[in-house]
Scaffold this motif. Structure first.
Motif, short mmCIF file in Angstrom:
data_model
loop_
_atom_site.label_atom_id
_atom_site.label_comp_id
_atom_site.label_asym_id
_atom_site.label_seq_id
_atom_site.Cartn_x
_atom_site.Cartn_y
_atom_site.Cartn_z
N ILE A 1 74.14 -23.69 21.78
CA ILE A 1 74.57 -22.34 21.43
C ILE A 1 75.83 -22.35 20.60
CG2 ILE A 1 75.52 -20.20 22.43
CD1 ILE A 1 73.46 -20.45 24.65
N TYR A 2 76.74 -23.25 20.96
CA TYR A 2 78.01 -23.31 20.24
C TYR A 2 77.95 -24.15 18.97
CZ TYR A 2 79.94 -21.28 24.50
OH TYR A 2 80.20 -20.45 25.57
N SER B 1 69.15 -23.21 14.72
CA SER B 1 68.17 -24.31 14.69
C SER B 1 67.65 -24.59 16.10
CB SER B 1 68.80 -25.58 14.10
OG SER B 1 69.91 -26.00 14.87
N TYR B 2 68.52 -24.47 17.10
CA TYR B 2 68.09 -24.68 18.49
C TYR B 2 67.09 -23.61 18.90
CZ TYR B 2 68.13 -24.61 23.57
OH TYR B 2 67.74 -24.58 24.88
N GLU B 3 67.38 -22.36 18.54
CA GLU B 3 66.49 -21.26 18.90
C GLU B 3 65.10 -21.48 18.31
OE1 GLU B 3 66.60 -16.37 18.83
OE2 GLU B 3 67.53 -17.50 17.20
N LYS B 4 65.06 -21.89 17.06
CA LYS B 4 63.77 -22.13 16.40
C LYS B 4 63.00 -23.24 17.09
CE LYS B 4 61.74 -23.25 11.91
NZ LYS B 4 62.03 -23.56 10.47
N MET B 5 63.68 -24.35 17.41
CA MET B 5 63.03 -25.48 18.07
C MET B 5 62.59 -25.11 19.49
SD MET B 5 65.36 -28.71 16.82
CE MET B 5 64.34 -29.88 17.71
N ALA B 6 63.44 -24.36 20.18
CA ALA B 6 63.13 -23.97 21.56
C ALA B 6 61.89 -23.07 21.61
CB ALA B 6 64.33 -23.27 22.18
N GLY C 1 57.95 -23.80 23.30
CA GLY C 1 57.37 -23.07 24.41
C GLY C 1 58.34 -22.18 25.17
N PHE C 2 59.61 -22.14 24.74
CA PHE C 2 60.58 -21.27 25.40
C PHE C 2 60.22 -19.81 25.16
CE2 PHE C 2 62.78 -24.93 26.30
CZ PHE C 2 64.07 -24.74 26.77
N ALA C 3 60.48 -18.98 26.14
CA ALA C 3 60.30 -17.53 25.97
C ALA C 3 61.63 -16.92 25.52
CB ALA C 3 59.85 -16.91 27.29
N ASP C 4 61.54 -15.78 24.86
CA ASP C 4 62.75 -15.08 24.42
C ASP C 4 63.65 -14.78 25.62
OD1 ASP C 4 62.27 -14.97 21.65
OD2 ASP C 4 60.92 -13.28 21.92
#
Length: 202
Positions: free
Chosen positions: A135-136, A141-146, A150-153
């Motif tokens: 996050i920091y 880029s982390y959000e896109k990969m997550a 399979g991560f949910a919003d």
């Protein structure tokens, strides 16, 4: 072994490699099993991993008993994360490894249950605080990969809230420390009851 050397032999490297593979497989399984429950995933995953992983770590610690072990362990974990695309986690886990290693200064520290507990708890703190690193450092880029992974919003939003509110992060840290310490206690019992009898550790 005296515990004063950092000269790792082939058999030491093999031991670390095997235990790290087992630890990572367990970590992946726990992560996949909890990712659908955001609260459990963010607040409990690191602790559960540390509880079970303590067994693998203690096997390494008691077999090898050489300074540099937890640093190598943490660095390898960082390399695995980097290979999966989270390159910014490598320097983070190198720092975690250094801090954990500093707690093991002294002779035969890796065969001392209390020192191992302290070391494993420090590493555990590093594991749970690592939730906030993406996050920091590289949120987009982390959000896109997550999301692709399979991560949910909802999970990402809870993660963001957790790492931006100190009291919530503290809850995660306390849970992880508790499970890390219990993992070492449980692992020590297994070592005495099974591993030492089988000649796996000295």
């Amino acid at each position: 072994m005296s515990g004063n050397t950092t000269n790792f032999e082939i058999k030491d490297i093999v031991t670390v490699a095997v235990m790290m593979v087992l630890f990572f497989i367990v970590s992946m399984a726990i992560g996949m099993g909890t990712v659908t429950v955001p609260i459990l995933y963010l607040y409990g995953t690191a602790g559960i991993e540390m509880f079970i992983g303590a067994i693998f770590y203690l096997v390494c610690a008691n077999r090898i008993n050489k300074h540099g072990l937890i640093f190598i362990w943490s660095t390898v974990y960082g390399l695995i994360n980097a290979a999966m695309g989270y390159t910014f986690m490598l320097p983070y886990f190198i720092v975690v490894g250094i801090l954990a290693e500093l707690s093991m200064i002294g002779k035969d520290a890796y065969r001392n249950p209390i020192r191992n507990m302290i070391c494993w708890c420090i590493y555990g703190i590093g594991m749970v605080l690592g939730i906030g690193v993406p996050i920091y450092v590289a949120w987009e880029s982390y959000e896109k990969m997550a999301l692709n992974g399979g991560f949910a919003d909802a999970t990402l939003m809870i993660q963001y809230e957790m790492v931006t509110r100190p009291e919530l992060m503290l809850i995660g840290v306390v849970i992880t420390i508790t499970l890390s310490a219990l993992g070492v206690l449980f692992g020590q019992k297994l070592l005495k009851k099974h591993f030492k009898k089988a000649g796996i550790v000295g």
